[in-house]
Design a protein around this motif. Structure first.
Motif, PDB file in Angstrom:
ATOM      1  N   GLY A  33      49.402 -58.494  66.441  1.00  0.00           N
ATOM      2  CA  GLY A  33      48.816 -57.648  67.474  1.00  0.00           C
ATOM      3  C   GLY A  33      48.329 -58.465  68.652  1.00  0.00           C
ATOM      4  O   GLY A  33      48.483 -59.689  68.707  1.00  0.00           O
ATOM      5  N   THR A  34      47.717 -57.798  69.586  1.00  0.00           N
ATOM      6  CA  THR A  34      47.204 -58.461  70.778  1.00  0.00           C
ATOM      7  C   THR A  34      45.939 -59.243  70.459  1.00  0.00           C
ATOM      8  O   THR A  34      45.295 -59.029  69.424  1.00  0.00           O
ATOM      9  N   ARG A  75      45.523 -58.432  59.728  1.00  0.00           N
ATOM     10  CA  ARG A  75      45.356 -58.037  61.128  1.00  0.00           C
ATOM     11  C   ARG A  75      44.783 -59.171  61.977  1.00  0.00           C
ATOM     12  O   ARG A  75      44.664 -59.025  63.195  1.00  0.00           O
ATOM     13  N   ALA A 115      43.114 -56.888  69.973  1.00  0.00           N
ATOM     14  CA  ALA A 115      43.101 -56.232  68.668  1.00  0.00           C
ATOM     15  C   ALA A 115      42.601 -57.197  67.587  1.00  0.00           C
ATOM     16  O   ALA A 115      41.804 -56.818  66.714  1.00  0.00           O
TER      17      ALA A 115
END
Length: 373
Positions: free
Chosen positions: A241-242, A237, A245
């Protein structure tokens, strides 16, 4: 980013590399592998018999007013440069063992440390694309830090030390991701190196054996299973994602040493020889960065803590205020805020010394390591 006048471009990578070259020739630091520039500069092309610098201004010359209004900003100005370097190497992904990896990142960070100390130049983009593996004729493996196009001279570029977001997304420091007004220091690059170590420790090195129950799988099936494994890990992660995030995930994963161990270190690949030692190195670097002994415990981790004074004008708030709340808005009185990023920035030189000592010890300890063929 470049300036329209080449002679005034203090962020010109060619100038930066020449400063490093000239300083190292003069100071003669011992045993440092550094990027050696042969030559370089802005590229020109021929237009109507005249040499024209290859810049965004030249490219968009004659464009319509609407487009010119967009691209004419100084912040969007770019110049095409070419650089000829003396030392060459292989991509970082070609490291074959933990032993090689530690040797390479030690060399890269020793160069980084020395460049900051002697040249007052901060790299600002530590990533897997900017460290090369150099295989010497005697069989030793070394690391070379390259790509100084985001670098700044910290002795005079104060604007670049605050607020600018630079770097490669998965390896960006929290200071960068938060776009904080805390001064950028070499610790931001050390933090990026920690993320780089964690990523490579997760994806593994070389081909030292299969995982349990994978001996009968084809190469393609193993790659698919490995990708599925990585996608399930929290560290994945950091790469998708942004920015918001990614920032939220990193803040959580590095909030405490326990979080870092559970969410990141336990996801390290178990196949390579000396994977345990690599995990210990990651933990030691985390502690030096985020739980350094020169800091008070209120500055540990990644959480900015707000405290209410016993003399608060609002007794109700003083009674009920949660010590873990986020800070007041920028511009308000921050006297009761424990900001770990700001405190570390004040002590960056001491902490940098600690970090280099840790990775140097790891490199020296591995001399007698034996790797599986």
């Amino acid at each position: 980013m470049a300036t329209r006048n080449a002679s005034e471009d203090d962020r010109d990578e060619v100038k930066t590399l020449k400063k490093i070259r000239d300083t190292f020739k003069r100071e003669k630091p011992n045993g440092i592998l550094y990027p050696k520039i042969v030559g370089g500069g802005r590229v020109s092309f021929n237009r109507g018999g005249q040499p024209i610098e290859d810049t965004t201004s030249a490219i968009y010359e004659g464009a319509n007013d609407e487009l010119l209004a967009i691209v004419s900003s100084d912040s969007l100005f770019r110049a095409h440069r070419r650089i000829v370097m003396k030392t060459i190497g292989e991509p970082l992904r070609t490291v074959r063992t933990v032993k090689e990896f530690v040797a390479v990142i030690y060399d890269a960070m020793k160069c980084h440390y020395t460049v900051v100390k002697l040249c007052k130049i901060l790299h600002r983009d530590m990533s897997d694309n900017n460290i090369l593996v150099v295989r010497m004729k005697d069989g030793t493996v070394r690391g070379l830090l390259i790509d100084f196009d985001c670098a700044i001279d910290i002795s005079k570029d104060k604007e670049g030390m605050r607020g600018e977001m630079t770097g490669t997304r998965p390896f960006m420091s929290l200071n960068n991701l938060l776009r904080s007004n805390v001064t950028r220091t070499s610790l931001d690059d050390w933090e990026s190196m920690l993320y780089l170590l964690c990523w490579y420790a997760t994806i593994g090195f070389g081909t030292n054996g299969d995982r349990p129950n994978e001996q009968e799988l084809t190469k393609e099936q193993k790659l698919i299973k490995e990708q599925e494994r990585l996608e399930q890990l929290p560290i994945a992660r950091w790469r998708k994602g942004t920015l918001v995030a990614i920032t939220r995930e990193k803040l959580a994963h590095l909030r405490t040493l326990k979080n870092f161990k559970l969410e990141i270190v336990l996801g390290f690949d178990r196949k390579p020889d000396h994977c345990v030692e690599l995990g210990r190195l990651a933990i030691s670097l985390y502690k030096a960065l985020f739980e350094n002994g020169s800091l008070g415990e209120e500055y540990y981790g990644t959480e900015i803590k707000t405290y209410t004074s016993a003399n608060s004008d609002d007794p109700f708030a003083a009674e009920l205020m949660d010590d873990q709340q986020q800070p007041t808005l920028a511009g308000e009185d921050n006297s009761n805020i424990a900001n770990p990023f700001a405190m570390r920035a004040e002590k960056w030189e001491q902490i940098s010394d600690d970090l280099l000592g840790i990775i140097e010890k790891a490199k020296n300890d591995m001399v007698d390591w034996k790797d599986t063929p």
